[in-house]
Scaffold this motif. Structure first.
Motif, PDB file in Angstrom:
ATOM      1  N   GLU A 115      -1.726  12.321   0.929  1.00  0.00           N
ATOM      2  CA  GLU A 115      -2.796  11.359   1.222  1.00  0.00           C
ATOM      3  C   GLU A 115      -2.225  10.064   1.811  1.00  0.00           C
ATOM      4  O   GLU A 115      -2.704   9.565   2.837  1.00  0.00           O
ATOM      5  CB  GLU A 115      -3.587  11.061  -0.050  1.00  0.00           C
ATOM      6  N   LEU A 116      -1.186   9.523   1.186  1.00  0.00           N
ATOM      7  CA  LEU A 116      -0.572   8.296   1.693  1.00  0.00           C
ATOM      8  C   LEU A 116       0.102   8.531   3.050  1.00  0.00           C
ATOM      9  O   LEU A 116       0.128   7.653   3.905  1.00  0.00           O
ATOM     10  CB  LEU A 116       0.448   7.744   0.691  1.00  0.00           C
ATOM     11  N   ILE A 153      -2.347  -6.657   0.425  1.00  0.00           N
ATOM     12  CA  ILE A 153      -3.418  -5.650   0.428  1.00  0.00           C
ATOM     13  C   ILE A 153      -2.813  -4.301   0.040  1.00  0.00           C
ATOM     14  O   ILE A 153      -1.975  -3.763   0.765  1.00  0.00           O
ATOM     15  CB  ILE A 153      -4.082  -5.534   1.820  1.00  0.00           C
ATOM     16  N   ASP A 154      -3.241  -3.758  -1.119  1.00  0.00           N
ATOM     17  CA  ASP A 154      -2.683  -2.473  -1.536  1.00  0.00           C
ATOM     18  C   ASP A 154      -3.649  -1.302  -1.318  1.00  0.00           C
ATOM     19  O   ASP A 154      -3.324  -0.158  -1.627  1.00  0.00           O
ATOM     20  CB  ASP A 154      -2.220  -2.527  -2.999  1.00  0.00           C
ATOM     21  N   ASN A 155      -4.846  -1.610  -0.783  1.00  0.00           N
ATOM     22  CA  ASN A 155      -5.778  -0.531  -0.438  1.00  0.00           C
ATOM     23  C   ASN A 155      -5.242   0.192   0.806  1.00  0.00           C
ATOM     24  O   ASN A 155      -5.109  -0.419   1.875  1.00  0.00           O
ATOM     25  CB  ASN A 155      -7.168  -1.125  -0.167  1.00  0.00           C
ATOM     26  N   PRO A 156      -4.939   1.490   0.704  1.00  0.00           N
ATOM     27  CA  PRO A 156      -4.283   2.185   1.826  1.00  0.00           C
ATOM     28  C   PRO A 156      -5.114   2.249   3.107  1.00  0.00           C
ATOM     29  O   PRO A 156      -4.557   2.209   4.206  1.00  0.00           O
ATOM     30  CB  PRO A 156      -4.000   3.591   1.272  1.00  0.00           C
ATOM     31  N   LEU A 157      -6.442   2.330   2.963  1.00  0.00           N
ATOM     32  CA  LEU A 157      -7.287   2.400   4.161  1.00  0.00           C
ATOM     33  C   LEU A 157      -7.271   1.073   4.907  1.00  0.00           C
ATOM     34  O   LEU A 157      -7.067   1.017   6.127  1.00  0.00           O
ATOM     35  CB  LEU A 157      -8.725   2.781   3.782  1.00  0.00           C
ATOM     36  N   LEU A 158      -7.471  -0.013   4.165  1.00  0.00           N
ATOM     37  CA  LEU A 158      -7.430  -1.346   4.780  1.00  0.00           C
ATOM     38  C   LEU A 158      -6.046  -1.630   5.359  1.00  0.00           C
ATOM     39  O   LEU A 158      -5.913  -2.191   6.450  1.00  0.00           O
ATOM     40  CB  LEU A 158      -7.794  -2.421   3.753  1.00  0.00           C
ATOM     41  N   ALA A 159      -5.009  -1.241   4.631  1.00  0.00           N
ATOM     42  CA  ALA A 159      -3.634  -1.478   5.082  1.00  0.00           C
ATOM     43  C   ALA A 159      -3.339  -0.684   6.360  1.00  0.00           C
ATOM     44  O   ALA A 159      -2.679  -1.181   7.272  1.00  0.00           O
ATOM     45  CB  ALA A 159      -2.646  -1.100   3.986  1.00  0.00           C
ATOM     46  N   ALA A 167       0.818  -1.222   0.000  1.00  0.00           N
ATOM     47  CA  ALA A 167       0.000   0.000   0.000  1.00  0.00           C
ATOM     48  C   ALA A 167       0.850   1.270   0.000  1.00  0.00           C
ATOM     49  O   ALA A 167       0.322   2.370   0.018  1.00  0.00           O
ATOM     50  CB  ALA A 167      -0.933   0.009   1.213  1.00  0.00           C
ATOM     51  N   TYR A 210      -2.623   8.354   5.611  1.00  0.00           N
ATOM     52  CA  TYR A 210      -2.957   6.948   5.866  1.00  0.00           C
ATOM     53  C   TYR A 210      -1.893   6.306   6.758  1.00  0.00           C
ATOM     54  O   TYR A 210      -2.205   5.501   7.649  1.00  0.00           O
ATOM     55  CB  TYR A 210      -3.076   6.165   4.555  1.00  0.00           C
TER      56      TYR A 210
END
Length: 291
Positions: free
Chosen positions: A173-174, A105-111, A35, A177
């Motif tokens: 943004e990242l 998992i590359d989705n930043p929110l889930l990660a 992510a 996160y």
């Protein structure tokens, strides 16, 4: 017997460090690296260097951790640093071993959420073993030692500096996160270290001291502490009784008090960690009970 107990305790501590380090490594390869979250620490630095130059994260972490290991040896003592050496080796080793792990998992929110939970769980277990994963975790432990802050907040301060750097390399943004992941991690670390339990601290303010005392001793077999107090409204002398009970005992005690002594003022509070006779140590009974 004492030596055997100490050896068992030391073995469990090293086992905790190895298990915790493995979870830290897995959190990196499954969540944080895919992510592109530089969630603080040496792992965050290795994520940034991987993005910029494609340097192998496991090798980067080993290289950075060597001087920091000697810093820990100097400031935190040999025992801590021997355990740090185990953590320092096993985190990058797990990352190297699980490089081609199939689920990422590359989705930043889930990660940020689940990676933060797994990372905090791993670090918390390592800290419970009185160890460290090396790197900036060693710096966080030094901050904890010299400031008195909790492990979680020490980690938060140290990791925050890495995230600020990541905002430049990746994007804001990242980086936000990544801050989420660090916050989740810090909370999980403290949760694991406190051994949060379903125990309750019961405060009972009463004029029926003997009745309450007999209920606690006879009905749920717990010890208690009595504090003399005065009612703020009535100015009458009362007794405040403090007692720590397990969740199920609290439910039963509440029921018995409502039936037998409903006039007493009772407060139930969550107790995060209990040490001492009857909880972390076995109960002791008087000679009369032992006979």
């Amino acid at each position: 017997m004492g030596t055997h107990t100490n050896q068992t305790k030391l073995f469990m501590e090293y086992l905790s460090i190895i298990l915790g380090s493995a979870l830290v490594g897995l959190s990196y390869n499954i969540f944080l690296l895919p992510a592109r979250l530089a969630a603080g620490g040496v792992s965050g630095i290795s994520t940034i260097l991987y993005e910029l130059y494609h340097f192998n994260p496991a090798y980067v972490q080993w290289i950075i951790n060597i001087p920091l290991f000697f810093l820990g040896l100097w400031l935190l003592g040999k025992d801590f640093s021997l355990k740090t050496l185990v953590g320092t080796f096993f985190v990058p080793f797990t990352i190297w071993l699980s490089t081609d792990i199939p689920f990422k998992i590359d989705n930043p929110l889930l990660a940020a959420i689940y990676g933060g939970i797994l990372l905090g769980l791993g670090l918390g277990i390592v800290y419970r073993g009185k160890g460290s994963t090396g790197g900036l975790a060693t710096v966080a432990q030094i901050v904890k030692k010299y400031t008195g802050l909790s492990s979680g907040y020490s980690q938060l301060i140290v990791d925050g500096l890495v995230v600020v750097s990541s905002a430049v390399v990746f994007n804001l943004e990242l980086a936000l996160y990544a801050m989420m992941a660090i916050y989740v991690t810090s909370k999980v670390i403290d949760f694991v270290q406190l051994q949060t339990s379903p125990s309750k601290l019961v405060l009972i303010i009463t004029e029926q001291e003997e009745l309450i005392e007999s209920i606690i001793k006879d009905e749920i077999d717990r010890g208690l502490t009595k504090v003399r107090s005065v009612g703020g409204f009535s100015n009458k002398e009362k007794t405040m009784i403090l007692c720590v009970v397990e969740q199920q005992e609290a439910i039963y005690l509440k029921k018995v008090l409502q039936e037998q002594e409903p006039t007493s003022f009772v407060v139930f509070l969550n107790a995060s960690e209990i040490l001492g006779r009857g909880f972390s140590l076995s109960k002791l009974y008087g000679a009369a009970k032992q006979d």
